[in-house]
Scaffold this motif. Structure first.
Motif, PDB file in Angstrom:
ATOM      1  N   MET A 213      -2.145 -40.395  21.208  1.00 12.02           N
ATOM      2  CA  MET A 213      -3.520 -39.726  21.125  1.00 12.02           C
ATOM      3  C   MET A 213      -3.603 -38.283  21.595  1.00 12.02           C
ATOM      4  O   MET A 213      -4.270 -37.457  20.587  1.00 12.02           O
ATOM      5  CB  MET A 213      -4.433 -40.194  22.218  1.00 12.02           C
ATOM      6  CG  MET A 213      -4.634 -42.059  22.086  1.00 12.02           C
ATOM      7  SD  MET A 213      -5.885 -42.749  23.287  1.00 12.02           S
ATOM      8  CE  MET A 213      -5.756 -44.300  22.970  1.00 12.02           C
ATOM      9  N   ARG A 214      -2.795 -37.706  22.301  1.00 13.70           N
ATOM     10  CA  ARG A 214      -2.610 -36.420  22.560  1.00 13.70           C
ATOM     11  C   ARG A 214      -2.085 -35.751  21.115  1.00 13.70           C
ATOM     12  O   ARG A 214      -2.677 -34.762  20.765  1.00 13.70           O
ATOM     13  CB  ARG A 214      -1.603 -36.136  23.610  1.00 13.70           C
ATOM     14  CG  ARG A 214      -1.324 -34.839  23.712  1.00 13.70           C
ATOM     15  CD  ARG A 214       0.073 -34.327  25.016  1.00 13.70           C
ATOM     16  NE  ARG A 214       0.370 -33.158  24.959  1.00 13.70           N
ATOM     17  CZ  ARG A 214       1.222 -32.687  24.252  1.00 13.70           C
ATOM     18  NH1 ARG A 214       1.833 -33.438  23.025  1.00 13.70           N
ATOM     19  NH2 ARG A 214       1.498 -31.335  24.267  1.00 13.70           N
ATOM     20  N   GLY A 215      -1.060 -36.381  20.459  1.00 11.13           N
ATOM     21  CA  GLY A 215      -0.505 -35.855  19.253  1.00 11.13           C
ATOM     22  C   GLY A 215      -1.588 -35.789  18.317  1.00 11.13           C
ATOM     23  O   GLY A 215      -1.552 -34.569  17.279  1.00 11.13           O
ATOM     24  N   LEU A 348       4.878 -28.659  19.411  1.00 13.18           N
ATOM     25  CA  LEU A 348       3.503 -28.862  20.053  1.00 13.18           C
ATOM     26  C   LEU A 348       2.865 -30.279  20.059  1.00 13.18           C
ATOM     27  O   LEU A 348       2.116 -30.691  21.093  1.00 13.18           O
ATOM     28  CB  LEU A 348       2.619 -27.931  19.349  1.00 13.18           C
ATOM     29  CG  LEU A 348       2.873 -26.512  19.629  1.00 13.18           C
ATOM     30  CD1 LEU A 348       1.814 -25.575  18.689  1.00 13.18           C
ATOM     31  CD2 LEU A 348       2.752 -26.082  20.854  1.00 13.18           C
ATOM     32  N   VAL A 349       3.031 -31.028  19.086  1.00 13.37           N
ATOM     33  CA  VAL A 349       2.340 -32.499  19.086  1.00 13.37           C
ATOM     34  C   VAL A 349       3.271 -33.422  19.910  1.00 13.37           C
ATOM     35  O   VAL A 349       2.880 -34.446  19.943  1.00 13.37           O
ATOM     36  CB  VAL A 349       2.332 -32.684  17.541  1.00 13.37           C
ATOM     37  CG1 VAL A 349       1.353 -31.859  16.767  1.00 13.37           C
ATOM     38  CG2 VAL A 349       3.615 -32.972  16.856  1.00 13.37           C
ATOM     39  N   GLU A 350       4.541 -33.209  20.207  1.00  9.71           N
ATOM     40  CA  GLU A 350       5.257 -34.057  20.900  1.00  9.71           C
ATOM     41  C   GLU A 350       5.380 -33.811  22.416  1.00  9.71           C
ATOM     42  O   GLU A 350       5.609 -32.812  23.199  1.00  9.71           O
ATOM     43  CB  GLU A 350       6.846 -33.917  20.514  1.00  9.71           C
ATOM     44  CG  GLU A 350       7.054 -34.237  18.993  1.00  9.71           C
ATOM     45  CD  GLU A 350       6.812 -35.532  18.745  1.00  9.71           C
ATOM     46  OE1 GLU A 350       7.260 -36.474  19.675  1.00  9.71           O
ATOM     47  OE2 GLU A 350       6.194 -35.976  17.535  1.00  9.71           O
ATOM     48  N   TYR A 351       4.824 -35.075  23.147  1.00 14.77           N
ATOM     49  CA  TYR A 351       4.634 -34.898  24.457  1.00 14.77           C
ATOM     50  C   TYR A 351       5.932 -34.661  25.481  1.00 14.77           C
ATOM     51  O   TYR A 351       6.038 -34.148  26.371  1.00 14.77           O
ATOM     52  CB  TYR A 351       3.950 -36.191  24.925  1.00 14.77           C
ATOM     53  CG  TYR A 351       3.951 -36.311  26.495  1.00 14.77           C
ATOM     54  CD1 TYR A 351       3.018 -35.832  27.464  1.00 14.77           C
ATOM     55  CD2 TYR A 351       4.804 -37.377  27.103  1.00 14.77           C
ATOM     56  CE1 TYR A 351       2.986 -35.946  28.805  1.00 14.77           C
ATOM     57  CE2 TYR A 351       4.814 -37.490  28.511  1.00 14.77           C
ATOM     58  CZ  TYR A 351       3.839 -36.721  29.264  1.00 14.77           C
ATOM     59  OH  TYR A 351       3.749 -37.154  30.589  1.00 14.77           O
ATOM     60  N   ASP A 404      15.641 -33.498  14.966  1.00 16.35           N
ATOM     61  CA  ASP A 404      15.191 -34.961  14.620  1.00 16.35           C
ATOM     62  C   ASP A 404      13.578 -34.582  14.166  1.00 16.35           C
ATOM     63  O   ASP A 404      12.979 -35.594  13.435  1.00 16.35           O
ATOM     64  CB  ASP A 404      14.957 -35.874  15.882  1.00 16.35           C
ATOM     65  CG  ASP A 404      16.571 -36.273  16.206  1.00 16.35           C
ATOM     66  OD1 ASP A 404      17.374 -36.280  15.190  1.00 16.35           O
ATOM     67  OD2 ASP A 404      16.822 -36.544  17.513  1.00 16.35           O
ATOM     68  N   LEU A 405      12.706 -33.737  14.720  1.00 16.51           N
ATOM     69  CA  LEU A 405      11.542 -33.543  14.255  1.00 16.51           C
ATOM     70  C   LEU A 405      11.410 -32.964  12.858  1.00 16.51           C
ATOM     71  O   LEU A 405      10.715 -33.471  12.073  1.00 16.51           O
ATOM     72  CB  LEU A 405      10.755 -32.452  15.181  1.00 16.51           C
ATOM     73  CG  LEU A 405      10.449 -33.087  16.714  1.00 16.51           C
ATOM     74  CD1 LEU A 405       9.643 -31.857  17.349  1.00 16.51           C
ATOM     75  CD2 LEU A 405       9.552 -34.230  16.685  1.00 16.51           C
ATOM     76  N   GLN A 406      12.167 -32.110  12.520  1.00 18.16           N
ATOM     77  CA  GLN A 406      12.309 -31.478  11.380  1.00 18.16           C
ATOM     78  C   GLN A 406      12.784 -32.550  10.348  1.00 18.16           C
ATOM     79  O   GLN A 406      12.402 -32.575   9.031  1.00 18.16           O
ATOM     80  CB  GLN A 406      13.711 -30.422  11.158  1.00 18.16           C
ATOM     81  CG  GLN A 406      13.952 -29.749   9.891  1.00 18.16           C
ATOM     82  CD  GLN A 406      15.381 -29.069   9.611  1.00 18.16           C
ATOM     83  OE1 GLN A 406      16.179 -29.167  10.592  1.00 18.16           O
ATOM     84  NE2 GLN A 406      15.380 -28.205   8.491  1.00 18.16           N
ATOM     85  N   LEU A 407      13.737 -33.337  10.492  1.00 15.21           N
ATOM     86  CA  LEU A 407      13.954 -34.675   9.414  1.00 15.21           C
ATOM     87  C   LEU A 407      12.956 -35.911   9.703  1.00 15.21           C
ATOM     88  O   LEU A 407      13.059 -36.614   8.942  1.00 15.21           O
ATOM     89  CB  LEU A 407      15.480 -35.054   9.838  1.00 15.21           C
ATOM     90  CG  LEU A 407      16.656 -34.111   9.725  1.00 15.21           C
ATOM     91  CD1 LEU A 407      17.981 -34.687  10.090  1.00 15.21           C
ATOM     92  CD2 LEU A 407      16.477 -33.562   8.303  1.00 15.21           C
ATOM     93  N   ASN A 408      12.108 -35.757  10.557  1.00 12.41           N
ATOM     94  CA  ASN A 408      10.963 -36.779  10.776  1.00 12.41           C
ATOM     95  C   ASN A 408      11.683 -38.299  10.885  1.00 12.41           C
ATOM     96  O   ASN A 408      11.376 -39.330  10.377  1.00 12.41           O
ATOM     97  CB  ASN A 408      10.017 -36.676   9.909  1.00 12.41           C
ATOM     98  CG  ASN A 408       8.741 -37.654  10.016  1.00 12.41           C
ATOM     99  OD1 ASN A 408       8.467 -37.752  11.203  1.00 12.41           O
ATOM    100  ND2 ASN A 408       7.922 -37.749   9.126  1.00 12.41           N
ATOM    101  N   THR A 409      12.687 -38.361  11.774  1.00 14.86           N
ATOM    102  CA  THR A 409      13.303 -39.378  12.008  1.00 14.86           C
ATOM    103  C   THR A 409      12.596 -40.509  12.611  1.00 14.86           C
ATOM    104  O   THR A 409      12.955 -41.712  12.372  1.00 14.86           O
ATOM    105  CB  THR A 409      14.746 -39.163  13.006  1.00 14.86           C
ATOM    106  OG1 THR A 409      14.235 -38.889  14.181  1.00 14.86           O
ATOM    107  CG2 THR A 409      15.654 -38.272  12.183  1.00 14.86           C
ATOM    108  N   LEU A 414       1.596 -37.798  11.396  1.00 12.30           N
ATOM    109  CA  LEU A 414       1.195 -36.230  11.648  1.00 12.30           C
ATOM    110  C   LEU A 414       1.627 -35.029  10.826  1.00 12.30           C
ATOM    111  O   LEU A 414       2.926 -34.783  10.864  1.00 12.30           O
ATOM    112  CB  LEU A 414       1.183 -35.973  13.219  1.00 12.30           C
ATOM    113  CG  LEU A 414       0.681 -37.032  14.231  1.00 12.30           C
ATOM    114  CD1 LEU A 414       1.005 -36.750  15.592  1.00 12.30           C
ATOM    115  CD2 LEU A 414      -0.778 -37.498  13.899  1.00 12.30           C
ATOM    116  N   ILE A 415       0.899 -34.940   9.806  1.00 10.46           N
ATOM    117  CA  ILE A 415       1.489 -33.905   8.829  1.00 10.46           C
ATOM    118  C   ILE A 415       0.702 -32.663   8.876  1.00 10.46           C
ATOM    119  O   ILE A 415       1.055 -31.790   7.971  1.00 10.46           O
ATOM    120  CB  ILE A 415       1.176 -34.442   7.345  1.00 10.46           C
ATOM    121  CG1 ILE A 415      -0.372 -34.842   7.112  1.00 10.46           C
ATOM    122  CG2 ILE A 415       2.024 -36.102   7.394  1.00 10.46           C
ATOM    123  CD1 ILE A 415      -0.317 -35.398   5.659  1.00 10.46           C
TER     124      ILE A 415
END
Length: 444
Positions: A213-215, A348-351, A404-409, A414-415
């Motif tokens: 929800m935060r993301g 920012l979107v990752e807790y 991992d965030l760059q490759l969206n593993t 959330l785009i």
């Protein structure tokens, strides 16, 4: 017979009066009328018996007259010294054989220079010439340092201080505060350890919301910042205020969006020149919250934070680290700057990235951006290590998680940030990837 005696007596009286007068005149005693009467002397001046020749006064020599005139002129010139030029001071120094006058003239010349009566244009040209020489020496030294740091690194941590490029030497942009940058960032590195949000508040404090929800909230706030063309500093500060408030305050699910727009309103007032109006933030939520509800939440957030809004975020460190990364490049790559900002905003979107310090995230974003653009050279160098205060090995965990965030593993939906950096104005850096994983760099 009578006539002779009277004549002789008259001569005798005149002789006595003359003798008495001469005695009185020879003495320094003041003669009063009573004293003159006692002595029988008349107070009326007597005419001299002979014609007195006028006293001859010796004429001064030319040298003495010139010296006297010089003294008079110098006295007048000192009286109006503020209204004259250096030519008068030079005439004071040229006194004939007078050493004291020469020293006095030098002191007056120094006083004239201190009062600003020198040739300003000549001084400015001389100062500009000296500055140009200094800049030539600095540019030569910087070019030499860039050539040294351009060499390929072997992957080990480098600690040679002689290869560090001074990134504050020739910075002309006043927003970088190059004269005080080192002291400012010393204080910022200390301040980032204070007022940090809790890394476990989702478990300890919150019961109605979760990291997903935060993301979703932050992903929506990215779209809001794009809609109103807000600065990236506003977005980073908004997320910081949300996390700091939720670290100690329980928030219901239906009030989470209210907290988000309220924190963005506060951050906009702090960072923006022209902040959006309160009614616009109510409108962006489809009027889900009223004006009074937003104002009430604003009071609650500010009172809890004690109005402490000056906190270092990832963006604060990212500007300086990008400058350090481009110090050794002959032509700075704008793609590297966009990539570093893209990677930083993805966190920012990752807790889970709350466990890393803002400076560590900024350094890792620069590391991964340089690696994505160039796999032949090591992305870390002595300049970056000096200004970020991180060795390459200390960034391993953060860089791998960021890749991992760059490759969206994880397959995140959330785009908003990816869509933002896929635009042409950001050189579509969201589509760039490295053919080789960064893990291979740390395993060498």
């Amino acid at each position: 017979m009578y006539r002779v005696s009277s004549s002789s007596s008259r001569q005798s009286d005149v002789k006595k009066e003359t003798n008495s007068t001469m005695k009185i005149r020879d003495s320094n005693v003041r003669v009063t009328r009573s004293r003159a009467k006692t002595l029988g002397v008349s107070m009326s001046p007597s005419k001299p018996a002979f014609k007195q020749e006028p006293r001859r006064v010796p004429r001064p020599s030319n040298k003495r007259m010139a010296s006297d005139n010089t003294k008079v002129c110098s006295h007048k010139r000192r009286a109006v010294l503020k209204d004259v030029t250096n030519t008068l001071a030079e005439s004071i120094v040229c006194t004939h054989g007078n050493v004291k006058a020469a020293k006095r003239g030098q002191k007056e010349i120094k006083q004239i220079a201190e009062e600003g009566l020198v040739d300003v244009d000549a001084e400015k040209s001389k100062l500009a010439e000296d500055l140009s020489k200094i800049r030539m020496v600095e540019s030569a030294q910087n070019s030499k340092d860039r050539e040294v740091t351009k060499k390929k690194e072997d992957g080990s941590d480098v600690t040679d201080c002689h290869k560090v490029v001074d990134i504050d030497a020739n910075v002309q942009d006043p927003k970088y505060c190059s004269l005080y940058a080192a002291s400012i960032y010393d204080s910022i590195h200390v301040a980032e350890l204070e007022q940090r949000p809790s890394t476990s508040y989702m478990v300890l404090v919150q019961r109605d919301i979760d990291p997903t929800m935060r993301g979703i909230l932050i992903d929506w706030l990215v779209e809001v910042s794009e809609e109103y063309k807000l600065a990236s500093d506003t977005l980073y500060l908004t997320v910081n205020l949300i996390d700091r408030f939720m670290s100690h305050n329980y928030i219901e699910k239906h009030r989470l969006q209210l907290l988000g727009v309220t924190c963005m309103l506060i951050a906009s007032k702090y960072e923006e020149i022209m902040a959006p109006r309160l009614e616009e933030f109510c409108f962006i939520t489809d009027n889900t919250y009223t004006r009074l509800e937003v104002l009430s939440m604003e009071v609650q957030v500010l009172n809890f934070l004690h109005f402490r809004l000056s906190v270092p975020t990832t963006k604060t460190f990212l500007r300086r680290f990008i400058l350090a990364a481009q110090a050794s490049d002959k032509v700075p790559l704008i793609e590297m700057e966009f990539l570093a900002n893209y990677f930083a905003e993805l966190t920012l979107v990752e807790y889970t990235f709350l466990r890393f310090q803002p400076s560590q995230i900024a350094a890792s974003a620069v590391f991964l951006a340089r690696w994505t653009l160039d796999q032949y050279n090591h992305p870390w160098n002595p300049t970056l290590q000096h200004y970020t205060r991180y060795e390459a090995s200390a960034l391993k965990t953060t860089v791998i998680a960021m890749e991992d965030l760059q490759l969206n593993t994880s397959g995140s939906t959330l785009i908003a940030i990816r869509t933002k950096y896929n635009q042409q104005k950001f050189k579509s850096v969201a589509t760039l990837t490295s053919p080789e994983r960064v893990t291979t760099l740390f395993s060498r």
